[in-house]
Motif scaffolding. Structure first.
Motif, PDB file in Angstrom:
ATOM      1  N   TYR A 137       0.838  -1.200   0.000  1.00 57.44           N
ATOM      2  CA  TYR A 137       0.000   0.000   0.000  1.00 57.44           C
ATOM      3  C   TYR A 137       0.874   1.252   0.000  1.00 57.44           C
ATOM      4  N   ALA A 138       0.396   2.295  -0.675  1.00 60.79           N
ATOM      5  CA  ALA A 138       1.095   3.579  -0.631  1.00 60.79           C
ATOM      6  C   ALA A 138       0.164   4.665  -1.156  1.00 60.79           C
ATOM      7  N   ASP A 139       0.493   5.886  -0.801  1.00 59.79           N
ATOM      8  CA  ASP A 139      -0.281   7.026  -1.299  1.00 59.79           C
ATOM      9  C   ASP A 139       0.604   8.263  -1.340  1.00 59.79           C
ATOM     10  N   ALA A 140       0.161   9.238  -2.106  1.00 57.95           N
ATOM     11  CA  ALA A 140       0.877  10.508  -2.210  1.00 57.95           C
ATOM     12  C   ALA A 140      -0.119  11.602  -2.537  1.00 57.95           C
ATOM     13  N   ALA A 141       0.068  12.746  -1.913  1.00 53.66           N
ATOM     14  CA  ALA A 141      -0.631  13.972  -2.299  1.00 53.66           C
ATOM     15  C   ALA A 141       0.435  14.851  -2.921  1.00 53.66           C
ATOM     16  N   LEU A 142       0.289  15.130  -4.213  1.00 52.81           N
ATOM     17  CA  LEU A 142       1.361  15.793  -4.931  1.00 52.81           C
ATOM     18  C   LEU A 142       0.905  17.125  -5.519  1.00 52.81           C
ATOM     19  N   PRO A 143       1.546  18.234  -5.107  1.00 50.13           N
ATOM     20  CA  PRO A 143       1.246  19.525  -5.716  1.00 50.13           C
ATOM     21  C   PRO A 143       2.090  19.731  -6.972  1.00 50.13           C
ATOM     22  N   MET A 144       1.468  20.227  -8.013  1.00 48.28           N
ATOM     23  CA  MET A 144       2.162  20.631  -9.230  1.00 48.28           C
ATOM     24  C   MET A 144       1.631  22.024  -9.571  1.00 48.28           C
ATOM     25  N   ASP A 145       2.327  23.032  -9.057  1.00 48.19           N
ATOM     26  CA  ASP A 145       1.852  24.415  -9.140  1.00 48.19           C
ATOM     27  C   ASP A 145       0.439  24.495  -8.557  1.00 48.19           C
ATOM     28  N   GLU A 146      -0.539  24.926  -9.340  1.00 49.20           N
ATOM     29  CA  GLU A 146      -1.894  25.090  -8.785  1.00 49.20           C
ATOM     30  C   GLU A 146      -2.656  23.767  -8.704  1.00 49.20           C
ATOM     31  N   ALA A 147      -2.135  22.733  -9.343  1.00 52.36           N
ATOM     32  CA  ALA A 147      -2.796  21.427  -9.343  1.00 52.36           C
ATOM     33  C   ALA A 147      -2.385  20.625  -8.108  1.00 52.36           C
ATOM     34  N   LEU A 148      -3.317  19.859  -7.587  1.00 50.08           N
ATOM     35  CA  LEU A 148      -3.045  18.980  -6.454  1.00 50.08           C
ATOM     36  C   LEU A 148      -3.696  17.636  -6.754  1.00 50.08           C
ATOM     37  N   ILE A 149      -2.881  16.589  -6.766  1.00 49.45           N
ATOM     38  CA  ILE A 149      -3.344  15.252  -7.121  1.00 49.45           C
ATOM     39  C   ILE A 149      -3.132  14.308  -5.945  1.00 49.45           C
ATOM     40  N   LEU A 150      -4.161  13.560  -5.623  1.00 54.05           N
ATOM     41  CA  LEU A 150      -4.085  12.508  -4.613  1.00 54.05           C
ATOM     42  C   LEU A 150      -4.046  11.165  -5.337  1.00 54.05           C
ATOM     43  N   CYS A 151      -3.093  10.340  -4.971  1.00 55.30           N
ATOM     44  CA  CYS A 151      -2.954   9.022  -5.583  1.00 55.30           C
ATOM     45  C   CYS A 151      -2.758   7.991  -4.479  1.00 55.30           C
ATOM     46  N   ALA A 152      -3.461   6.879  -4.578  1.00 52.94           N
ATOM     47  CA  ALA A 152      -3.305   5.784  -3.619  1.00 52.94           C
ATOM     48  C   ALA A 152      -3.351   4.472  -4.377  1.00 52.94           C
ATOM     49  N   ALA A 153      -2.489   3.542  -3.987  1.00 50.74           N
ATOM     50  CA  ALA A 153      -2.408   2.263  -4.680  1.00 50.74           C
ATOM     51  C   ALA A 153      -2.365   1.110  -3.695  1.00 50.74           C
ATOM     52  N   ASP A 154      -2.937  -0.005  -4.140  1.00 49.93           N
ATOM     53  CA  ASP A 154      -2.841  -1.286  -3.453  1.00 49.93           C
ATOM     54  C   ASP A 154      -2.386  -2.287  -4.507  1.00 49.93           C
ATOM     55  N   LEU A 155      -1.201  -2.846  -4.322  1.00 52.24           N
ATOM     56  CA  LEU A 155      -0.679  -3.839  -5.269  1.00 52.24           C
ATOM     57  C   LEU A 155      -1.276  -5.197  -4.910  1.00 52.24           C
ATOM     58  N   SER A 156      -2.583  -5.256  -5.050  1.00 53.42           N
ATOM     59  CA  SER A 156      -3.429  -6.302  -4.486  1.00 53.42           C
ATOM     60  C   SER A 156      -3.545  -7.553  -5.336  1.00 53.42           C
ATOM     61  N   GLY A 189      10.330 -11.146   2.755  1.00 55.64           N
ATOM     62  CA  GLY A 189      10.085 -12.570   2.597  1.00 55.64           C
ATOM     63  C   GLY A 189       8.656 -12.987   2.853  1.00 55.64           C
ATOM     64  N   GLU A 190       7.812 -12.063   3.352  1.00 55.16           N
ATOM     65  CA  GLU A 190       6.427 -12.388   3.633  1.00 55.16           C
ATOM     66  C   GLU A 190       5.522 -11.875   2.508  1.00 55.16           C
ATOM     67  N   ILE A 191       4.447 -12.601   2.254  1.00 57.66           N
ATOM     68  CA  ILE A 191       3.398 -12.117   1.366  1.00 57.66           C
ATOM     69  C   ILE A 191       2.518 -11.180   2.208  1.00 57.66           C
ATOM     70  N   PRO A 192       2.346  -9.913   1.780  1.00 55.51           N
ATOM     71  CA  PRO A 192       1.592  -8.967   2.605  1.00 55.51           C
ATOM     72  C   PRO A 192       0.083  -9.149   2.463  1.00 55.51           C
ATOM     73  N   SER A 193      -0.397 -10.324   2.850  1.00 53.36           N
ATOM     74  CA  SER A 193      -1.829 -10.614   2.802  1.00 53.36           C
ATOM     75  C   SER A 193      -2.121 -11.806   3.706  1.00 53.36           C
ATOM     76  N   THR A 194      -3.269 -11.754   4.386  1.00 56.44           N
ATOM     77  CA  THR A 194      -3.676 -12.899   5.212  1.00 56.44           C
ATOM     78  C   THR A 194      -4.043 -14.099   4.356  1.00 56.44           C
ATOM     79  N   LYS A 195      -4.281 -13.882   3.060  1.00 57.00           N
ATOM     80  CA  LYS A 195      -4.591 -14.988   2.151  1.00 57.00           C
ATOM     81  C   LYS A 195      -3.352 -15.807   1.803  1.00 57.00           C
ATOM     82  N   GLY A 196      -2.183 -15.191   1.991  1.00 55.49           N
ATOM     83  CA  GLY A 196      -0.943 -15.878   1.661  1.00 55.49           C
ATOM     84  C   GLY A 196      -0.564 -15.780   0.195  1.00 55.49           C
ATOM     85  N   VAL A 197      -1.342 -15.005  -0.565  1.00 51.57           N
ATOM     86  CA  VAL A 197      -1.064 -14.824  -1.988  1.00 51.57           C
ATOM     87  C   VAL A 197      -1.646 -13.486  -2.430  1.00 51.57           C
ATOM     88  N   LEU A 198      -0.958 -12.844  -3.360  1.00 50.39           N
ATOM     89  CA  LEU A 198      -1.485 -11.616  -3.972  1.00 50.39           C
ATOM     90  C   LEU A 198      -1.587 -11.836  -5.470  1.00 50.39           C
TER      91      LEU A 198
END
Length: 195
Positions: free
Chosen positions: A91-110, A186-195
């Protein structure tokens, strides 16, 4: 080494792409679509992924096929480079300003493909580039990479700044999400044990 390659050849495009998740942000981009070259160059820089892309596409028709197919190729290379996704932060996210623009991005490599994009470009084109292709690129990327991605424009009046903010926010978010978590290496980041 977490490297992915993709070769895509259709009646519309001929693409070769290499992605190194543990790079330094170096890029060699030649897509035939000038604005996309600019976006992918800054994507590589801000993600610190090494990225090489060449594309020969039917740009005499328009840029759509090249942009979409490069998104597919990048998604395939990302999926390959991630392997079983063992040890990543996921999981990760970023709020990124580009001059007057502001972009929120969030991802789950699910391992599940989903794009939720809320972008409003004030112009239909940036130079000769159709602004609707930003979302087409993202959709192709997430489908092929099996990633859940939310991209939301919180502010912005300049189409170039909005698009640049999207690609930079995506870069910063993926940089964090693919990074190795030293506490869970070394761990799979999910309780399912697989992504």
């Amino acid at each position: 080494m977490r490297i992915g390659t993709s070769r895509r050849k259709t009646g519309e495009t001929d693409i070769t792409l290499t992605l190194d998740l543990d790079g330094t942000g170096e890029s060699r981009i030649d897509t035939g679509v000038g604005f996309l070259d600019h976006m992918l160059t800054l994507f590589a820089k801000h993600s610190r992924f090494d990225l090489r892309v060449t594309c020969r596409g039917d740009t005499e028709v328009d840029d759509h096929h090249s942009v979409e197919d490069i998104g597919i190729a990048l998604g395939a290379a990302l999926r390959e480079a991630l392997g079983d996704r063992r040890g990543i932060r996921r999981y990760a996210d970023a709020a990124l300003p580009m001059d007057e623009a502001l972009i929120l991005c969030a991802a789950d490599l699910s391992g599940r493909a989903m794009l939720c994009a809320d972008l409003s470009f004030p112009s239909e084109k940036i130079g000769t580039f159709d602004t609707e292709l930003v979302e087409e690129f993202l959709l192709a990327l997430v489908r092929e990479a099996a990633v859940t991605l939310h991209v939301r424009q919180l502010a912005g009046r300049n189409s170039h700044h909005i698009a640049e903010g999207v690609f930079k926010a995506l870069a910063r978010t993926l940089r964090q999400a693919v990074s190795i978590d030293p506490d869970a290496a070394g761990e799979i980041p999910s309780t399912k044990g697989v992504l």
